[in-house]
Every structure is written in structure tokens, then in C-alpha cells.
Enzyme design. Structure first.
Site, PDB file in Angstrom:
ATOM      1  N   ALA A 198       0.826  -1.320   0.028  1.00  0.00           N
ATOM      2  CA  ALA A 198      -0.300  -0.120   0.236  1.00  0.00           C
ATOM      3  C   ALA A 198       1.137   1.173  -0.210  1.00  0.00           C
ATOM      4  O   ALA A 198       1.387   1.557   1.257  1.00  0.00           O
ATOM      5  CB  ALA A 198      -1.381  -0.169   1.274  1.00  0.00           C
TER       6      ALA A 198
ATOM      7  N   SER B 163       0.272   4.333  -3.287  1.00  0.00           N
ATOM      8  CA  SER B 163      -0.633   5.172  -3.203  1.00  0.00           C
ATOM      9  C   SER B 163      -1.352   5.774  -2.949  1.00  0.00           C
ATOM     10  O   SER B 163      -2.210   4.898  -1.606  1.00  0.00           O
ATOM     11  CB  SER B 163      -1.104   5.020  -4.808  1.00  0.00           C
ATOM     12  OG  SER B 163       0.195   4.695  -5.837  1.00  0.00           O
TER      13      SER B 163
ATOM     14  N   GLY C 226      -0.095   9.450  -6.078  1.00  0.00           N
ATOM     15  CA  GLY C 226       0.268   8.498  -6.957  1.00  0.00           C
ATOM     16  C   GLY C 226       1.810   8.266  -7.013  1.00  0.00           C
ATOM     17  O   GLY C 226       2.523   7.430  -6.231  1.00  0.00           O
TER      18      GLY C 226
ATOM     19  N   ARG D 113      10.343  -2.115 -11.504  1.00  0.00           N
ATOM     20  CA  ARG D 113      10.011  -1.941 -12.874  1.00  0.00           C
ATOM     21  C   ARG D 113      10.764  -2.609 -14.285  1.00  0.00           C
ATOM     22  O   ARG D 113      10.361  -2.355 -15.015  1.00  0.00           O
ATOM     23  CB  ARG D 113      10.553  -0.742 -12.655  1.00  0.00           C
ATOM     24  CG  ARG D 113      10.439   0.728 -12.044  1.00  0.00           C
ATOM     25  CD  ARG D 113      10.339   1.683 -11.254  1.00  0.00           C
ATOM     26  NE  ARG D 113       9.451   2.674 -10.721  1.00  0.00           N
ATOM     27  CZ  ARG D 113      10.121   3.719 -10.313  1.00  0.00           C
ATOM     28  NH1 ARG D 113      11.406   4.242 -10.376  1.00  0.00           N
ATOM     29  NH2 ARG D 113       8.945   4.545  -9.665  1.00  0.00           N
TER      30      ARG D 113
ATOM     31  N   GLY E 106      -8.842  -3.948 -37.810  1.00  0.00           N
ATOM     32  CA  GLY E 106     -10.098  -2.752 -38.634  1.00  0.00           C
ATOM     33  C   GLY E 106     -11.218  -2.881 -37.640  1.00  0.00           C
ATOM     34  O   GLY E 106     -11.262  -3.297 -36.322  1.00  0.00           O
ATOM     35  N   GLY E 107     -12.370  -3.071 -38.503  1.00  0.00           N
ATOM     36  CA  GLY E 107     -13.582  -3.115 -37.481  1.00  0.00           C
ATOM     37  C   GLY E 107     -14.117  -4.462 -36.532  1.00  0.00           C
ATOM     38  O   GLY E 107     -14.296  -4.200 -35.372  1.00  0.00           O
TER      39      GLY E 107
ATOM     40  N   GLU F   4       3.441   1.817 -11.612  1.00  0.00           N
ATOM     41  CA  GLU F   4       4.827   1.520 -10.962  1.00  0.00           C
ATOM     42  C   GLU F   4       5.719   2.675 -11.172  1.00  0.00           C
ATOM     43  O   GLU F   4       6.607   2.226 -11.205  1.00  0.00           O
ATOM     44  CB  GLU F   4       5.643  -0.130 -11.030  1.00  0.00           C
ATOM     45  CG  GLU F   4       6.920   0.152 -10.786  1.00  0.00           C
ATOM     46  CD  GLU F   4       6.484  -1.094  -9.322  1.00  0.00           C
ATOM     47  OE1 GLU F   4       7.240  -1.566  -8.992  1.00  0.00           O
ATOM     48  OE2 GLU F   4       5.176  -1.281  -9.740  1.00  0.00           O
ATOM     49  N   GLY F   5       4.942   3.971 -10.729  1.00  0.00           N
ATOM     50  CA  GLY F   5       5.138   5.433 -10.858  1.00  0.00           C
ATOM     51  C   GLY F   5       5.471   5.758 -12.738  1.00  0.00           C
ATOM     52  O   GLY F   5       5.708   4.429 -13.973  1.00  0.00           O
TER      53      GLY F   5
ATOM     54  N   GLU G  16       6.301   9.229 -17.315  1.00  0.00           N
ATOM     55  CA  GLU G  16       6.591  10.400 -16.862  1.00  0.00           C
ATOM     56  C   GLU G  16       7.627  10.959 -15.875  1.00  0.00           C
ATOM     57  O   GLU G  16       8.728  11.463 -16.307  1.00  0.00           O
ATOM     58  CB  GLU G  16       5.180  11.616 -16.973  1.00  0.00           C
ATOM     59  CG  GLU G  16       4.262  12.216 -17.668  1.00  0.00           C
ATOM     60  CD  GLU G  16       3.228  10.524 -18.156  1.00  0.00           C
ATOM     61  OE1 GLU G  16       2.450  11.010 -19.302  1.00  0.00           O
ATOM     62  OE2 GLU G  16       3.317  10.163 -17.700  1.00  0.00           O
TER      63      GLU G  16
END
Length: 383
Positions: free
Chosen positions: A127, A129, A134, A248, A344-345, A368-369, A372
Site C-alpha cells: 500500500a 498510492s 500517486g 520496474r 479494422g472494425g 509502478e511510477g 512521465e
């Protein structure tokens, strides 16, 4: 086409990779769509993973695990996430946060909390975040105040894997308020989930990785004994930073597995569907698109496995972990999007694997970060 071949994998990790592939084909792939649509927790698959000794086996042998190293964990991760990201995440979260205790905790803590997880009797969680915070580890506001031989915890945590299902969690909480040393204000705690003042509920259903459950936790004068501190008071930031370097690399493996799944689907579809009297793969623009997918995937995989070695050797680990996580997860997004375009569709149909993969690919770039933040780390730690 074999994208996740053994050539780049160290020899000692190939056996566990083969075990993971066999397990994924038998237990994960056949059930992936069912669990994705139902959003149910894959309890039966988790139990099968425990029986196969593929869950919580990073835990050292002295505490009941197999002592799998980072190369073995990455090899296993690739295979699980190619089969299905949601189920794979549940399998890996069963021991989430344990590394912090078995690396930095006491023998008594490991015997009481780590061994039951390794033996499949319990599951853990981590625990960190919060609802409004975040990636800012120094800004987390959940508090743990010393009161005699106990700590009293108050606050909230959000996006917590196994917050409901876990028997205990590793909690990151504020224990100081030193503005001159913001990195010494937090500590790590073992918190049994049956403790009074611990209340958790599942977060409403997600768009992706639906077989994995995250929770919102509220702490209301939740008391734990002082002996549940991991390491020393004020160590939390540094313990977590070290943990995330390994994590990571694992998340980079999430990206590789998802990317491999997207390329497999795109390759099979374009070589099997006909348009204007020939298969789609006969068109040069499609061939170039597939080539670009392979180029990005192989580049990402090479970087991830190099980063794995650097992190294991603690050679500028934060830099390499951030590079691997960013490149692999963004590659997964890019190739999944291209795979959708090729379909496609039909790509929007819920029963299509490419649709599930496309949704799943959007998640690891955040957890995990966020990427950015990873770019900040890459620039800040470049030598």
C-alpha cells in the site's frame, strides 16, 4: 513466430521460463477471456500457480520459496503476460511487497509473515498510492504516529492490489515532518488486514486487467505494534526506491508479454484475412507496419534484458530500471494500437484478443511510477 525465444535469456533462467510457458498455456490462455469478461478474481488459477511453485517463489529458500532471481522472474513474467495480463497480475501480486520484508526485516517478521506466503497459506499486498497522490513518494500523507509500543495509523490508500484479499500488507506511511529531509519522513509497516481500523473495498470495475483486483483502504486509528516496522523508522523512502528498481524491471516484462501478444494477433490476422483478392499481408504498407512492430519489440526486449543485468548488479539501477519500464510499456501501447488498426472494425469486438490486449497495454505505462516520472529519473540519473 517465436517472439519470446530463449536466446537472450540467461541459461539458468530457461527452465523456469519453460515451466511458466507450460502453465500459461494450460491455465491462463484458455481462461483469459472468461475472466476478463466476468471480472472475477481467478482464485482457482492462483491455487494452480501455487501448486506449480510459480507464485511467490522469489522468496528465499530459507523462508520457504525457491529464491528466484531477477532473471528468472523476468523470464516468467514475459510468458504470463503474453497469455493474459489480468490473470498474470493476480499471480504476481500474491506476494507483492514481500521483498521489502525478506530483504530488510527481522527473522521473526519473515517467519511470521513471509513463510506463509511462500507456502501458499497467505497472500500479501503493498500500500503506497493515495487518492490524491500517486508517484510522489515524499508527499504521501497517511500517518503512523508512535504511541508507546504501538503506531496509530490514519489515512487512505488507493489502487492497492490485494487490499481486500491479502492477509497482510506492507504499508508506506508518514512518520516524520522534516522539511529539510523529506526523504526521511516515511516508514514501512507490516499491517495485518484483520486489524481494527483497517477497512478495504474493491475499486469499481476497471476497463482492463479485470481479473486483478485493486482496493481503496481507509485507516481509522489502526494500531500495529512497533515491532511491525520494517527496518528502522524513516527508512521507508529508500527501501521503497530500491524495491521499485526491481519492480520496474518486472513491469517492463509486463510490457514485453503484452507486446508479444499484440504482434502474434496482428501477424496471424493479416496473414489470414483477404482483401481485394489477396491476403492483407501482401500489401507493402501492412508489411512495413509489421516490420515496425518487430523492430520496436526487439529493441525493447534487448534493453529490458540489459537493464535486468544492470539492476541485479546495482549498476546505476534506477536509471536502467526507468529506461526498461518506459520503453517496454510504451512499445506495448504502440504495437497494440497498430494491431487494432490492422484488425479494422473487428478490433472493437469484446471477444477479440486484440481488444483485450489493447486495453491491458494502457495500464503498465501508469503503474509502478507513471512514465512521465520515469523520464525524470532517466534524465536525473544519466551519467
Amino acid at each position: 513466430m517465436e517472439l519470446l525465444d530463449d536466446d537472450i535469456v540467461p541459461e539458468h533462467a530457461r527452465e523456469i521460463k519453460a515451466e511458466a510457458r507450460e502453465f500459461a498455456r494450460k491455465h491462463i490462455e484458455p481462461n483469459a477471456q472468461e475472466y476478463f469478461q466476468s471480472g472475477e478474481y481467478p482464485e482457482a488459477i492462483l491455487e494452480a500457480g501455487r501448486e506449480a511453485n510459480l507464485v511467490a517463489q522469489d522468496i528465499p529458500e530459507e523462508w520457504g520459496g525457491r529464491g528466484l532471481d531477477l532473471a528468472q522472474l523476468l523470464a516468467m513474467t514475459e510468458e504470463f503476460y503474453r497469455a493474459d495480463a489480468g490473470i498474470a497480475l493476480t499471480l504476481q501480486l500474491a506476494s507483492f511487497g514481500c521483498e521489502i520484508t525478506y530483504e530488510h526485516g527481522t527473522d521473526e517478521q519473515c517467519e511470521e509473515y513471509i513463510r506463509p506466503v511462500a507456502e501458499g497459506e497467505q497472500r500479501s499486498g503493498l500500500a503506497v498510492s493515495e487518492p490524491d497522490t500517486g508517484s510522489d513518494l515524499a508527499g504521501m500523507q497517511t500517518t503512523a504516529e508512535r504511541d508507546g509500543d504501538e503506531y496509530v495509523i490514519n489515512g487512505e490508500k488507493y489502487w492497492i492490489g490485494n487490499g481486500v484479499e491479502a492477509d497482510w500488507i506492507t504499508l508506506y506511511a508518514r512518520t516524520g515532518d522534516d522539511e529539510e529531509n523529506p526523504y526521511g519522513n516515511h516508514s514501512m509497516f507490516i499491517v495485518p488486514t484483520e486489524t481494527d481500523g483497517y477497512e478495504a473495498e474493491h475499486i469499481p470495475e476497471k476497463m482492463a486487467m479485470r481479473a486483478s483486483k485493486q482496493a481503496h483502504i481507509e485507516f481509522d486509528d489502526c494500531r500495529v505494534p512497533a515491532e511491525n516496522v520494517i527496518g528502522s523508522e524513516g527508512d521507508g523512502f529508500m527501501l521503497l526506491a530500491d524495491f521499485f528498481n526491481h519492480g520496474r524491471v518486472a513491469v517492463a516484462g509486463h510490457g514485453l508479454g503484452i507486446a508479444a501478444a499484440a504482434i502474434e494477433e496482428a501477424w496471424d490476422f493479416t496473414h489470414g484475412r483477404e482483401e481485394f483478392g489477396k491476403t492483407i499481408s501482401d500489401f507493402q504498407s501492412v508489411q512495413h507496419g509489421l516490420a515496425d512492430m518487430l523492430l520496436e519489440f526487439e529493441s525493447a526486449r534487448t534493453l529490458v534484458w540489459r537493464a535486468r543485468e544492470k539492476v541485479a548488479e546495482e549498476d546505476n539501477a534506477g536509471y536502467w530500471a526507468a529506461m526498461a519500464k518506459t520503453k517496454a510499456t510504451e512499445t506495448a501501447v504502440d504495437v497494440a494500437e497498430q494491431g487494432m488498426q490492422f484488425h479494422g472494425g473487428r478490433s472493437v469486438l469484446d471477444e477479440r484478443r486484440i481488444a483485450r490486449v489493447y486495453r491491458d497495454a494502457r495500464i503498465p505505462v501508469i503503474y509502478e511510477g507513471a512514465n512521465e516520472i520515469q523520464r525524470n529519473l532517466i534524465y536525473g540519473q544519466a551519467e
